[in-house]
Design an enzyme around this catalytic site. Structure first.
Site, PDB file in Angstrom:
ATOM      1  N   LEU A 107     -38.706 -60.221 -20.763  1.00  0.00           N
ATOM      2  CA  LEU A 107     -37.910 -61.431 -20.986  1.00  0.00           C
ATOM      3  C   LEU A 107     -36.668 -61.512 -20.102  1.00  0.00           C
ATOM      4  O   LEU A 107     -36.017 -60.504 -19.836  1.00  0.00           O
ATOM      5  CB  LEU A 107     -37.461 -61.497 -22.455  1.00  0.00           C
ATOM      6  CG  LEU A 107     -38.569 -61.557 -23.507  1.00  0.00           C
ATOM      7  CD1 LEU A 107     -37.936 -61.780 -24.882  1.00  0.00           C
ATOM      8  CD2 LEU A 107     -39.589 -62.636 -23.217  1.00  0.00           C
ATOM      9  N   HIS A 108     -36.364 -62.731 -19.680  1.00  0.00           N
ATOM     10  CA  HIS A 108     -35.164 -62.997 -18.870  1.00  0.00           C
ATOM     11  C   HIS A 108     -34.541 -64.295 -19.381  1.00  0.00           C
ATOM     12  O   HIS A 108     -35.039 -64.889 -20.359  1.00  0.00           O
ATOM     13  CB  HIS A 108     -35.541 -63.087 -17.389  1.00  0.00           C
ATOM     14  CG  HIS A 108     -36.680 -64.024 -17.115  1.00  0.00           C
ATOM     15  ND1 HIS A 108     -36.581 -65.395 -17.264  1.00  0.00           N
ATOM     16  CD2 HIS A 108     -37.968 -63.787 -16.740  1.00  0.00           C
ATOM     17  CE1 HIS A 108     -37.726 -65.956 -16.978  1.00  0.00           C
ATOM     18  NE2 HIS A 108     -38.591 -65.013 -16.671  1.00  0.00           N
ATOM     19  N   HIS A 148     -36.816 -67.299 -20.276  1.00  0.00           N
ATOM     20  CA  HIS A 148     -37.453 -67.203 -21.604  1.00  0.00           C
ATOM     21  C   HIS A 148     -36.429 -67.488 -22.708  1.00  0.00           C
ATOM     22  O   HIS A 148     -36.720 -68.198 -23.675  1.00  0.00           O
ATOM     23  CB  HIS A 148     -37.999 -65.796 -21.843  1.00  0.00           C
ATOM     24  CG  HIS A 148     -39.082 -65.367 -20.920  1.00  0.00           C
ATOM     25  ND1 HIS A 148     -38.931 -64.345 -20.016  1.00  0.00           N
ATOM     26  CD2 HIS A 148     -40.348 -65.813 -20.762  1.00  0.00           C
ATOM     27  CE1 HIS A 148     -40.064 -64.165 -19.350  1.00  0.00           C
ATOM     28  NE2 HIS A 148     -40.940 -65.050 -19.783  1.00  0.00           N
ATOM     29  N   GLN A 186     -55.882 -64.572 -17.196  1.00  0.00           N
ATOM     30  CA  GLN A 186     -55.252 -65.454 -16.214  1.00  0.00           C
ATOM     31  C   GLN A 186     -54.877 -64.734 -14.917  1.00  0.00           C
ATOM     32  O   GLN A 186     -54.288 -65.335 -14.028  1.00  0.00           O
ATOM     33  CB  GLN A 186     -54.044 -66.165 -16.806  1.00  0.00           C
ATOM     34  CG  GLN A 186     -52.829 -65.292 -17.045  1.00  0.00           C
ATOM     35  CD  GLN A 186     -51.748 -66.058 -17.780  1.00  0.00           C
ATOM     36  OE1 GLN A 186     -51.901 -66.417 -18.943  1.00  0.00           O
ATOM     37  NE2 GLN A 186     -50.637 -66.326 -17.100  1.00  0.00           N
ATOM     38  N   GLN A 208     -48.616 -75.376 -14.417  1.00  0.00           N
ATOM     39  CA  GLN A 208     -49.037 -74.872 -15.730  1.00  0.00           C
ATOM     40  C   GLN A 208     -48.603 -75.818 -16.847  1.00  0.00           C
ATOM     41  O   GLN A 208     -49.371 -76.116 -17.769  1.00  0.00           O
ATOM     42  CB  GLN A 208     -48.435 -73.490 -15.957  1.00  0.00           C
ATOM     43  CG  GLN A 208     -48.537 -72.991 -17.375  1.00  0.00           C
ATOM     44  CD  GLN A 208     -48.015 -71.580 -17.522  1.00  0.00           C
ATOM     45  OE1 GLN A 208     -48.660 -70.641 -17.097  1.00  0.00           O
ATOM     46  NE2 GLN A 208     -46.853 -71.415 -18.137  1.00  0.00           N
TER      47      GLN A 208
HETATM   48  P1  AMP Z   1     -44.163 -66.078 -18.612  1.00  0.00           P
HETATM   49  O1  AMP Z   1     -43.706 -64.961 -19.503  1.00  0.00           O
HETATM   50  O2  AMP Z   1     -43.839 -65.851 -17.161  1.00  0.00           O
HETATM   51  O3  AMP Z   1     -45.589 -66.483 -18.866  1.00  0.00           O
HETATM   52  O4  AMP Z   1     -43.280 -67.332 -19.000  1.00  0.00           O
HETATM   53  C1  AMP Z   1     -43.233 -67.802 -20.335  1.00  0.00           C
HETATM   54  C2  AMP Z   1     -42.601 -69.176 -20.337  1.00  0.00           C
HETATM   55  O5  AMP Z   1     -41.288 -69.100 -19.787  1.00  0.00           O
HETATM   56  C3  AMP Z   1     -43.383 -70.176 -19.457  1.00  0.00           C
HETATM   57  O6  AMP Z   1     -43.436 -71.423 -20.127  1.00  0.00           O
HETATM   58  C4  AMP Z   1     -42.544 -70.245 -18.216  1.00  0.00           C
HETATM   59  O7  AMP Z   1     -42.653 -71.473 -17.526  1.00  0.00           O
HETATM   60  C5  AMP Z   1     -41.141 -70.072 -18.790  1.00  0.00           C
HETATM   61  N1  AMP Z   1     -40.237 -69.636 -17.736  1.00  0.00           N
HETATM   62  C6  AMP Z   1     -40.421 -68.606 -16.876  1.00  0.00           C
HETATM   63  N2  AMP Z   1     -39.394 -68.520 -16.010  1.00  0.00           N
HETATM   64  C7  AMP Z   1     -38.540 -69.534 -16.308  1.00  0.00           C
HETATM   65  C8  AMP Z   1     -37.309 -69.994 -15.769  1.00  0.00           C
HETATM   66  N3  AMP Z   1     -36.739 -69.397 -14.735  1.00  0.00           N
HETATM   67  N4  AMP Z   1     -36.719 -71.073 -16.335  1.00  0.00           N
HETATM   68  C9  AMP Z   1     -37.297 -71.697 -17.386  1.00  0.00           C
HETATM   69  N5  AMP Z   1     -38.461 -71.317 -17.950  1.00  0.00           N
HETATM   70  C10 AMP Z   1     -39.077 -70.250 -17.418  1.00  0.00           C
END
Ligand code: AMP
Length: 285
Positions: A33-34, A37, A61, A153
């Site tokens: 998480l960042h 998220h 995926q 996505q």
């Molecule tokens: P992931 O864990 O990479 O599958 O991301 C989970 C959710 O967080 C997805 O809906 C991503 O689009 C969103 N997300 C990832 N990075 C960012 C970001 N920098 N800003 C906003 N949403 C994000």
């Protein structure tokens, strides 16, 4: 904060909460998480009675085994961060629980997935659509939150929800960036210090494109050429694709007369990063 591993248990709890009249929000994640998220999780918490985060690195995926193996993982850190922003429940199944032996059902969104990420990563969106459909069925959220960071996505998920008459609202939230403009991403963990310095080049190219559209430039090719120059000036960067597209259909646009989205995927060393910018066209004087 409760952690649930079993689909059936999660499903039963969701059903019970819905019967009690609770509004459920879901943020699907693959962990590590960042701030991106966390922005979705905070919003989910604010808008729902119960906020659920799913934590599942979805093998379906990933088109390359090495990419799946290199995907960063930090469950302990993730649980702490999720708890700190007020997540009520983490749904964290194993791959075997999501895809048990004999599994053979997949969701395919058609035209929207043919280009860009879909073309570069065969099968990627089939895996995304399938796991998101399963998460929706298991968690039964009223609202689900996605980031604009993964622009294609987000459109694919919206399309699937509409086409399959799924009974929930998809909410798309803006891209969160680091101070130097790099879009927050779990994959940033894999960058070396040198690569991390090179990575903001994606944002620089997007900013240049945005400035030219705002200045009234209409020729997409000239703008894309400028973006290529900016990225190619960075020795550690290698372009996968850059595109100027219709914001809903994602077809390439040649003359920019309405809003467009610039999409790009760039390798920084061995890490592939994506970013995008949705640009409104100024009204004609
Ligand atoms: P992931 O864990 O990479 O599958 O991301 C989970 C959710 O967080 C997805 O809906 C991503 O689009 C969103 N997300 C990832 N990075 C960012 C970001 N920098 N800003 C906003 N949403 C994000």
């Amino acid at each position: 904060m409760q952690v649930i591993e079993y689909p059936k248990k999660m499903q039963e709890l969701s059903e019970q909460l819905r019967r009690e009249g609770k509004i459920l929000g879901l943020v699907p994640t693959m962990g590590a998480l960042h701030e991106g998220h966390l922005s979705l999780l905070r919003r989910c918490r604010a808008e729902n009675d119960l906020s659920v985060m799913s934590l599942f690195v979805n093998p379906a995926q990933f088109d390359r085994k090495d990419d799946l193996a290199a995907y960063p993982q930090d469950w302990e850190g993730d649980f702490k961060k999720a708890e700190a922003v007020g997540v009520d429940l983490v749904y964290a199944p194993t791959a075997g629980m999501m895809y048990p032996e004999g599994y053979q059902t997949y969701v395919e969104v058609e035209a929207l997935t043919r280009r860009w990420e879909g073309a570069s990563r065969p099968g990627h969106f089939r895996g995304v659509a399938t796991v998101v459909a399963k998460l929706f069925t298991i968690v039964k959220p009223h609202q689900a939150y996605f980031g604009q960071k993964d622009y294609q996505q987000a459109l694919v998920v919206q399309r699937m929800v509409q086409d399959l008459n799924l009974d929930l609202e998809v909410i798309i939230l803006p891209i969160i960036r680091e101070e130097d403009g790099l879009a927050s991403s779990s994959r940033n963990w894999n960058l070396s210090p040198e690569e991390r310095c090179a990575a903001p080049v994606l944002y620089k190219a997007l900013q240049a494109a945005e400035a030219r559209v705002r200045a009234g430039e209409q020729g997409a090719e000239a703008i894309l050429e400028r973006m290529r120059e900016i990225i190619e000036a960075e020795p550690l960067a290698e372009i996968d694709y850059i595109a100027c597209c219709h914001p809903m259909r994602l077809e390439p646009v040649e003359r920019i007369t309405e809003s467009v989205v610039f999409l790009l995927a760039v390798w920084i060393g061995r890490t592939r990063l994506i970013d995008n910018a949705l640009v409104e066209v100024p009204a004609q004087a």
